[in-house]
Design an enzyme around this catalytic site. Structure first.
Site, PDB file in Angstrom:
ATOM      1  N   GLY A  52       0.820  -1.213   0.000  1.00 21.72           N
ATOM      2  CA  GLY A  52       0.000   0.000   0.000  1.00 21.72           C
ATOM      3  C   GLY A  52       0.851   1.258   0.000  1.00 21.72           C
ATOM      4  O   GLY A  52       2.071   1.214   0.108  1.00 21.72           O
ATOM      5  N   ALA A  87      -5.777  -6.633   5.219  1.00 24.89           N
ATOM      6  CA  ALA A  87      -4.346  -6.755   4.894  1.00 24.89           C
ATOM      7  C   ALA A  87      -4.039  -8.180   4.463  1.00 24.89           C
ATOM      8  O   ALA A  87      -4.466  -9.137   5.102  1.00 24.89           O
ATOM      9  CB  ALA A  87      -3.498  -6.373   6.104  1.00 24.89           C
ATOM     10  N   SER A 130     -11.891 -14.635  -0.466  1.00 22.36           N
ATOM     11  CA  SER A 130     -11.701 -14.366  -1.893  1.00 22.36           C
ATOM     12  C   SER A 130     -12.454 -15.379  -2.735  1.00 22.36           C
ATOM     13  O   SER A 130     -12.640 -16.536  -2.326  1.00 22.36           O
ATOM     14  CB  SER A 130     -10.205 -14.455  -2.211  1.00 22.36           C
ATOM     15  OG  SER A 130     -10.003 -14.448  -3.599  1.00 22.36           O
ATOM     16  N   TYR A 153      -2.295 -18.898  -2.685  1.00 24.25           N
ATOM     17  CA  TYR A 153      -3.087 -17.769  -2.178  1.00 24.25           C
ATOM     18  C   TYR A 153      -4.433 -18.266  -1.630  1.00 24.25           C
ATOM     19  O   TYR A 153      -4.818 -17.951  -0.494  1.00 24.25           O
ATOM     20  CB  TYR A 153      -3.308 -16.757  -3.309  1.00 24.25           C
ATOM     21  CG  TYR A 153      -4.346 -15.699  -3.028  1.00 24.25           C
ATOM     22  CD1 TYR A 153      -4.121 -14.708  -2.089  1.00 24.25           C
ATOM     23  CD2 TYR A 153      -5.565 -15.691  -3.719  1.00 24.25           C
ATOM     24  CE1 TYR A 153      -5.076 -13.730  -1.825  1.00 24.25           C
ATOM     25  CE2 TYR A 153      -6.518 -14.714  -3.480  1.00 24.25           C
ATOM     26  CZ  TYR A 153      -6.275 -13.740  -2.532  1.00 24.25           C
ATOM     27  OH  TYR A 153      -7.221 -12.772  -2.276  1.00 24.25           O
ATOM     28  N   ARG A 221     -14.151 -13.088 -16.059  1.00 28.94           N
ATOM     29  CA  ARG A 221     -14.110 -12.664 -14.665  1.00 28.94           C
ATOM     30  C   ARG A 221     -15.368 -11.889 -14.300  1.00 28.94           C
ATOM     31  O   ARG A 221     -15.931 -11.165 -15.129  1.00 28.94           O
ATOM     32  CB  ARG A 221     -12.910 -11.730 -14.433  1.00 28.94           C
ATOM     33  CG  ARG A 221     -11.545 -12.400 -14.551  1.00 28.94           C
ATOM     34  CD  ARG A 221     -11.258 -13.219 -13.312  1.00 28.94           C
ATOM     35  NE  ARG A 221     -10.013 -13.962 -13.419  1.00 28.94           N
ATOM     36  CZ  ARG A 221      -9.904 -15.182 -13.942  1.00 28.94           C
ATOM     37  NH1 ARG A 221     -10.953 -15.802 -14.433  1.00 28.94           N
ATOM     38  NH2 ARG A 221      -8.734 -15.799 -13.971  1.00 28.94           N
ATOM     39  N   GLY A 282      -2.025 -20.940 -11.952  1.00 32.05           N
ATOM     40  CA  GLY A 282      -2.872 -20.798 -10.756  1.00 32.05           C
ATOM     41  C   GLY A 282      -4.107 -19.936 -10.958  1.00 32.05           C
ATOM     42  O   GLY A 282      -4.766 -19.583  -9.982  1.00 32.05           O
TER      43      GLY A 282
HETATM   44  N1  NAD Z   1      -8.957  -6.563  -5.005  1.00 30.31           N
HETATM   45  C1  NAD Z   1      -9.600  -7.682  -5.276  1.00 30.31           C
HETATM   46  O1  NAD Z   1     -10.111  -7.865  -6.401  1.00 30.31           O
HETATM   47  C2  NAD Z   1      -9.734  -8.763  -4.239  1.00 30.31           C
HETATM   48  C3  NAD Z   1     -10.400  -9.944  -4.598  1.00 30.31           C
HETATM   49  C4  NAD Z   1     -10.522 -10.949  -3.654  1.00 30.31           C
HETATM   50  C5  NAD Z   1     -10.040 -10.767  -2.359  1.00 30.31           C
HETATM   51  N2  NAD Z   1      -9.398  -9.616  -2.049  1.00 30.31           N
HETATM   52  C6  NAD Z   1      -8.882  -9.468  -0.672  1.00 30.31           C
HETATM   53  O2  NAD Z   1      -9.262  -8.194  -0.187  1.00 30.31           O
HETATM   54  C7  NAD Z   1      -8.239  -7.665   0.656  1.00 30.31           C
HETATM   55  C8  NAD Z   1      -7.821  -6.278   0.181  1.00 30.31           C
HETATM   56  O3  NAD Z   1      -7.368  -6.373  -1.173  1.00 30.31           O
HETATM   57  P1  NAD Z   1      -6.783  -5.113  -1.964  1.00 30.31           P
HETATM   58  O4  NAD Z   1      -7.110  -5.331  -3.386  1.00 30.31           O
HETATM   59  O5  NAD Z   1      -7.174  -3.860  -1.296  1.00 30.31           O
HETATM   60  O6  NAD Z   1      -5.227  -5.379  -1.792  1.00 30.31           O
HETATM   61  P2  NAD Z   1      -4.026  -4.332  -1.631  1.00 30.31           P
HETATM   62  O7  NAD Z   1      -2.773  -5.094  -1.913  1.00 30.31           O
HETATM   63  O8  NAD Z   1      -4.292  -3.091  -2.397  1.00 30.31           O
HETATM   64  O9  NAD Z   1      -4.086  -4.010  -0.075  1.00 30.31           O
HETATM   65  C9  NAD Z   1      -3.584  -4.888   0.898  1.00 30.31           C
HETATM   66  C10 NAD Z   1      -2.837  -4.045   1.904  1.00 30.31           C
HETATM   67  O10 NAD Z   1      -2.317  -4.913   2.933  1.00 30.31           O
HETATM   68  C11 NAD Z   1      -1.049  -4.403   3.314  1.00 30.31           C
HETATM   69  N3  NAD Z   1      -0.284  -5.483   3.942  1.00 30.31           N
HETATM   70  C12 NAD Z   1       0.246  -6.577   3.335  1.00 30.31           C
HETATM   71  N4  NAD Z   1       0.920  -7.306   4.226  1.00 30.31           N
HETATM   72  C13 NAD Z   1       0.818  -6.674   5.417  1.00 30.31           C
HETATM   73  C14 NAD Z   1       1.302  -6.934   6.719  1.00 30.31           C
HETATM   74  N5  NAD Z   1       2.054  -8.009   6.973  1.00 30.31           N
HETATM   75  N6  NAD Z   1       0.994  -6.076   7.714  1.00 30.31           N
HETATM   76  C15 NAD Z   1       0.254  -4.967   7.469  1.00 30.31           C
HETATM   77  N7  NAD Z   1      -0.234  -4.661   6.253  1.00 30.31           N
HETATM   78  C16 NAD Z   1       0.052  -5.501   5.239  1.00 30.31           C
HETATM   79  C17 NAD Z   1      -0.422  -3.909   2.013  1.00 30.31           C
HETATM   80  O11 NAD Z   1       0.622  -2.968   2.248  1.00 30.31           O
HETATM   81  C18 NAD Z   1      -1.622  -3.316   1.296  1.00 30.31           C
HETATM   82  O12 NAD Z   1      -1.744  -1.933   1.541  1.00 30.31           O
HETATM   83  C19 NAD Z   1      -7.122  -8.709   0.658  1.00 30.31           C
HETATM   84  O13 NAD Z   1      -7.275  -9.528   1.784  1.00 30.31           O
HETATM   85  C20 NAD Z   1      -7.378  -9.503  -0.601  1.00 30.31           C
HETATM   86  O14 NAD Z   1      -6.864 -10.815  -0.506  1.00 30.31           O
HETATM   87  C21 NAD Z   1      -9.230  -8.605  -2.949  1.00 30.31           C
END
Ligand code: NAD
Length: 329
Positions: A52, A87, A130, A153, A221, A282
């Site tokens: 992020g 996160a 997810s 994942y 998708r 994957g």
């Molecule tokens: N975006 C999508 O389409 C999607 C789809 C399915 C699931 N998700 C889930 O939704 C959630 C948010 O997704 P997103 O798209 O906003 O992802 P993103 O990568 O934009 O945000 C995830 C955030 O988590 C932070 N992070 C990672 N490891 C960390 C740690 N150890 N400690 C603290 N912070 C940490 C990163 O810095 C990042 O800002 C995730 O759990 C993801 O698996 C997202």
């Protein structure tokens, strides 16, 4: 114009409640923080900034740069009303390359978040799962009932789900699990090794470069706009029926990658053809959500694809490209 997250006015009255958001500097977390602030919540945001961006965290968030695996997060949960745990390490191809880091962040880190909530006496947790949990299920659209995680994942999300349920069983955590499909919108992460298709296409086309399609473009998708996702997040805080539930959060429609390419290209006003490269490991052939359960609560995905894409492209043009052209300080 797509609705900006902070300007939706359909939220109920402001609460005097504190909400913790992990992953607040990421795509969904930062948009969620905007919505929570505009609905009157106090937001405590946690992110280690591994993926992020600090500038993305809305003003008004009490931001803490911390790793969700650390006990340093425990005090941050005191006095909170609810936790959104977002996160994660979530680029499928990165997770395939590093299963150890994937398990560390997505499983051990998630357990530490549940533990932080338990220690602080916070019972309400909304947990990001997810649609990847459906990777091995061939029946479509996907209902919440059957899962078959395949990739590292997805397996990490499955393990985290098992821990969530154990916390529910033994510590009375009041959980809601959300299975997002392909979420898109402003601040969608374009910095990943392999960025999500929409932001990757928009960025390259706006730069006048040829985007890459992995595979032949026929993968399909289910894309859902982040404003619609946040509608459901708000519902989770306001509707007790969501406690204990698992919900697909998608649009209920699927589009091929090539269809998305053509739409982005039309909206950008480009005639460039994509470059095709071999398929990524994957990744599912097709995702499509059955959103009956979420709809039964009165939620409806509202942002039309074209309108949502237009807003996302404007964001990339006005924020990402503009930043690239500014001289370094
Ligand atoms: N975006 C999508 O389409 C999607 C789809 C399915 C699931 N998700 C889930 O939704 C959630 C948010 O997704 P997103 O798209 O906003 O992802 P993103 O990568 O934009 O945000 C995830 C955030 O988590 C932070 N992070 C990672 N490891 C960390 C740690 N150890 N400690 C603290 N912070 C940490 C990163 O810095 C990042 O800002 C995730 O759990 C993801 O698996 C997202």
């Amino acid at each position: 114009m797509v609705c900006a997250p902070a300007t939706r006015s359909d939220v109920t009255a402001a609460h005097d409640a504190r909400v913790v958001v992990t992953g607040v500097a990421g795509f969904i977390g930062s948009n969620l923080a905007d919505r929570l602030l505009s609905a009157g919540y106090d937001v405590v945001g946690i992110d280690d900034l591994s993926q992020g961006v600090r500038e993305q965290v809305p003003a008004g968030v009490a931001f803490h740069q911390a790793d969700i695996r650390s006990p340093a997060i425990y005090p941050l949960f005191h006095g909170a009303h609810a936790v959104f745990h977002l996160a994660a390490k979530n680029c499928i191809s990165d997770c395939q390359l590093d299963p150890v880091a994937t398990a560390s962040v997505n499983v051990a880190g998630t357990v530490n978040v549940f533990e932080a909530a338990r220690r602080a006496g916070v019972t309400r947790v909304i947990h990001a799962e997810s649609s990847a949990l459906y990777e091995g299920v061939s029946e479509l659209p996907s209902t919440e009932a059957r899962i078959a995680a395949q990739s590292f994942y997805a397996v990490s999300k499955l393990a985290a789900r098992e821990f969530a349920q154990a916390y529910e069983r033994f510590h009375g955590l009041r959980l809601t699990a959300l299975r997002y499909f392909c979420v898109y919108g402003p601040r969608q992460d374009y910095r990943r090794t392999i960025p999500p298709v929409m932001s990757a296409f928009a960025l390259k086309l706006l730069r006048g470069e040829r985007p890459t399609i992995y595979g032949d473009g026929t993968k399909r998708r289910d894309f859902v706009h982040v404003d619609d996702v946040n509608d459901f997040h708000l519902l989770c805080l306001q509707d007790e029926r969501t406690v204990g539930g698992t919900y697909n959060i998608g649009s209920g429609r699927d589009h091929s990658v090539r269809e998305i390419y053509d739409l982005v290209r039309e909206l950008v006003g480009s005639d460039l053809e994509p470059e095709y490269r071999p398929d990524l490991p994957g990744e599912a052939e097709r995702t499509c959500a059955d959103v009956t359960a979420a709809r039964a609560l009165g939620w409806e995905p509202r942002v039309p694809l074209r309108e949502g894409l237009r807003g996302m492209i404007e964001y990339v043009r006005d924020h990402v490209l503009l930043a690239e052209t500014l001289p370094l300080p």
